[in-house]
Design a protein around this motif. Structure first.
Motif, PDB file in Angstrom:
ATOM      1  N   GLU A  82     -32.435 -76.081 -27.249  1.00  0.00           N
ATOM      2  CA  GLU A  82     -33.362 -77.169 -26.937  1.00  0.00           C
ATOM      3  C   GLU A  82     -33.009 -77.825 -25.609  1.00  0.00           C
ATOM      4  O   GLU A  82     -33.882 -78.150 -24.800  1.00  0.00           O
ATOM      5  CB  GLU A  82     -33.320 -78.210 -28.056  1.00  0.00           C
TER       6      GLU A  82
ATOM      7  N   MET B 195     -34.989 -71.229 -36.093  1.00  0.00           N
ATOM      8  CA  MET B 195     -34.097 -72.370 -36.021  1.00  0.00           C
ATOM      9  C   MET B 195     -33.792 -72.663 -34.569  1.00  0.00           C
ATOM     10  O   MET B 195     -33.309 -71.821 -33.830  1.00  0.00           O
ATOM     11  CB  MET B 195     -32.780 -72.031 -36.720  1.00  0.00           C
ATOM     12  N   VAL B 196     -34.119 -73.829 -34.166  1.00  0.00           N
ATOM     13  CA  VAL B 196     -33.891 -74.190 -32.767  1.00  0.00           C
ATOM     14  C   VAL B 196     -32.559 -74.911 -32.681  1.00  0.00           C
ATOM     15  O   VAL B 196     -32.386 -75.982 -33.245  1.00  0.00           O
ATOM     16  CB  VAL B 196     -35.027 -75.103 -32.271  1.00  0.00           C
ATOM     17  N   GLY B 197     -31.594 -74.321 -31.997  1.00  0.00           N
ATOM     18  CA  GLY B 197     -30.283 -74.946 -31.883  1.00  0.00           C
ATOM     19  C   GLY B 197     -30.255 -75.963 -30.765  1.00  0.00           C
ATOM     20  O   GLY B 197     -31.162 -76.042 -29.955  1.00  0.00           O
ATOM     21  N   ALA B 198     -29.153 -76.726 -30.731  1.00  0.00           N
ATOM     22  CA  ALA B 198     -29.071 -77.811 -29.755  1.00  0.00           C
ATOM     23  C   ALA B 198     -29.009 -77.273 -28.339  1.00  0.00           C
ATOM     24  O   ALA B 198     -29.642 -77.812 -27.426  1.00  0.00           O
ATOM     25  CB  ALA B 198     -27.873 -78.693 -30.055  1.00  0.00           C
ATOM     26  N   THR B 199     -28.225 -76.182 -28.131  1.00  0.00           N
ATOM     27  CA  THR B 199     -28.135 -75.660 -26.758  1.00  0.00           C
ATOM     28  C   THR B 199     -29.478 -75.149 -26.300  1.00  0.00           C
ATOM     29  O   THR B 199     -29.876 -75.362 -25.151  1.00  0.00           O
ATOM     30  CB  THR B 199     -27.176 -74.449 -26.667  1.00  0.00           C
TER      31      THR B 199
END
Lengths: 302, 106, 121
Positions: free
Chosen positions: A7, A1-5
């Motif tokens: 990315e 899961m790639v989180g916003a921070t």
């Protein structure tokens, strides 16, 4: 899961490295950790590090991981010569290693020599019959040849042994969707939701598949899963909002004239429509009239 | 982290100075044969100031609090990792190889 | 799985199961926040001990001072969390009560230490 921070950090590092600031190794490590597919950048910056003797010796033992990463990126960018050089360097250092053998198989795949690649993988499987990555590569070969039915079969066999592999379930779902076997794809998404119930993207994909399948029960279930996506994302997912509006309209069309023994979801549609309008007003105000017109056409807004 | 650290160091120095002043004050009291009822006011002020600085340090140095909500701006799931195990190489990029100048120097 | 992301499975946590999953949160971040509070409180207990020693508190006064320090620490932590505790912790008790008496031993240690240095030796 790639989180916003994560990315954001990745993009920031990427622009920093592209503009000549340092941090190439950190960028490559982050790409590896997040499993992002940015082969051109990886290739360019990886080769830069590998070509400079000082930077290479600073890496120590990690140099070989970098060779592997650059080899795969080179294959993705169709620079098989670079990939070949990397693999030769690796096989000189680690002769007889299964990881290097896998890379050789992947190189043959990239060149399009499917039978030779399969031969190499079969050989490696003799010593390591339960190697997950090689089994997955066999699926990838079938997929690349366009033989989706065989790919599905291989992947099903793989999942009988390794039932907990989420990536494989996701891949199987996507394969089923591409050959339009939606019921089976829905089953795969159900497995994913069961094992990772807090990831909203699985709920969204499942709802999409149910909406595609159509029929009253599926539409009602789709509406529920769009609602759960909205719940998990705090209302920020525009696609789920659209999903609720459209599935409500479809349900209303199917139950027209039928006695509605409705529960309480009568206020869900206008709420979703309102949230959608607010979202567009904040983020894309020039498209707001289009959305308003569409919602008015399907009678969700007055 | 820098500000907190400096505040902590300053607070520590103030404490050291206050301790030293109190020791000297006690020595003076011993000479004058009086009871110790409390350090002099300037020392008290120094102690309080030092403590305020240390509080700033204690709150700032361990780092900011991270949000625990799954849909907050920092925590939200942006994308799933692309399935690299199933990556295939016969995509359109095959037709335009990337940067023919780039070579690996062996 | 050969290619694992070991932080993936540990990053979500659920506390309580009351039918509504309001209680899903990022467990790793919560743990980091709790550690941060623990460090802050320990540090402040130590500093408070030094102040108490230099000031010359004895007996009950010192323990009252400790309670005061912990109360101030709670206020400071609340301010650090910008008073919206729900964003960073799963309950108010974590900030206000947790670790309240954890720093007591360090406090007493440094209190006696400072007192001895300043007033006795």
């Amino acid at each position: 899961m790639v989180g916003a921070t994560e990315e954001a950090r990745l993009n920031q590092l990427e622009s920093q490295v592209d503009n000549g600031g340092g941090g190439a190794w950190e960028y490559l490590c982050l790409v590896r950790k997040l499993k992002a597919r940015r082969s051109e950048k990886v290739l360019r910056h990886g080769i830069f590090i590998l070509n400079s003797h000082i930077a290479r010796s600073k890496l120590g033992g990690e140099e070989w991981t970098l060779y592997e990463q650059v080899a795969v990126a080179a294959m993705d960018c169709h620079r098989n010569d670079i990939a070949n050089d990397c693999i030769e360097a690796l096989s000189k250092k680690f002769p007889g290693s299964i990881r290097v053998g896998r890379l050789k198989g992947m190189l043959l795949e990239a060149k399009g020599a499917w039978p030779d690649a399969e031969k190499i993988y079969a050989q490696l499987l003799v010593d390591n019959p339960l190697d997950q990555i090689i089994l997955k590569r066999k699926v990838a070969i079938a997929k690349a040849q366009g033989n989706l039915a065989a790919a599905v079969e291989y992947l099903n066999n793989y999942l009988e042994t390794f039932m907990a592999d989420h990536d494989a379930w996701r891949e199987l779902a996507e394969l089923y969707i591409s050959i339009q076997m939606y019921k089976q794809a829905a089953f795969c998404y159900e497995e994913l939701i069961l094992s990772q119930p807090t990831v909203p993207l699985y709920h969204l994909a499942y709802a999409d598949v149910l909406y595609t399948m159509g029929g009253l029960e599926n539409l009602q279930a789709a509406k529920k899963y769009y609602a759960s996506t909205i719940n998990l994302t705090g209302g920020k997912n525009t696609r789920a909002l659209y999903g609720i509006c459209l599935s409500s309209v479809a349900i209303n069309q199917l139950t027209k004239g039928r006695n509605k023994d409705e529960k309480d979801s009568a206020d869900l549609q206008p709420l979703a429509a309102e949230a959608l309008l607010k979202d567009y007003k904040e983020r894309a105000p020039e498209k707001l009239p289009l959305v308003t017109a569409m919602l008015r056409n399907i009678k969700l807004v007055s | 982290m820098g500000v907190g650290f400096i505040a902590g160091v300053l607070g520590g120095l103030l404490f050291a100075h206050a301790a030293y002043s109190t020791i000297q004050y006690r020595g003076m009291l011993k000479i004058m044969e009086e009871e110790f009822s409390g350090p002099p006011t300037n020392v008290v002020i120094e102690l309080l100031l030092g403590f305020v600085l240390c509080m700033v340090a204690g709150l700032a140095v361990p780092g900011k609090f991270h949000s625990i909500l799954p849909d907050s701006e920092e925590n939200r799931v942006v994308s799933l990792p692309s399935n690299l195990d199933f990556m295939i190489f016969n995509h359109r990029g095959r037709l335009s190889p990337f940067d023919p100048e780039l070579k690996l120097k062996t | 799985m050969a290619v694992q992301d070991s932080t993936r499975s540990s990053s979500e946590g659920k506390s309580g199961d009351d039918g509504e999953d309001l209680s899903i949160f990022h467990a790793e971040n919560l743990q980091n926040n709790m550690k941060s509070i623990y460090y802050s409180r320990t540090f402040l207990s130590i500093m408070g001990g030094v102040v108490a020693g230099i000031w010359g508190f004895t007996g009950l006064m010192g323990f009252v001072f400790y309670l005061l320090i912990m109360a101030i620490a709670s206020l400071g932590l609340l301010a650090k969390a910008k008073f919206s505790v729900g964003n960073y912790f799963d309950s108010w008790n974590r900030i206000i009560l947790d670790g309240f008496f954890g720093g007591l031993m360090s406090f007493v240690l440094f209190w006696t230490f400072a007192y001895d240095i300043v007033h006795i030796f």
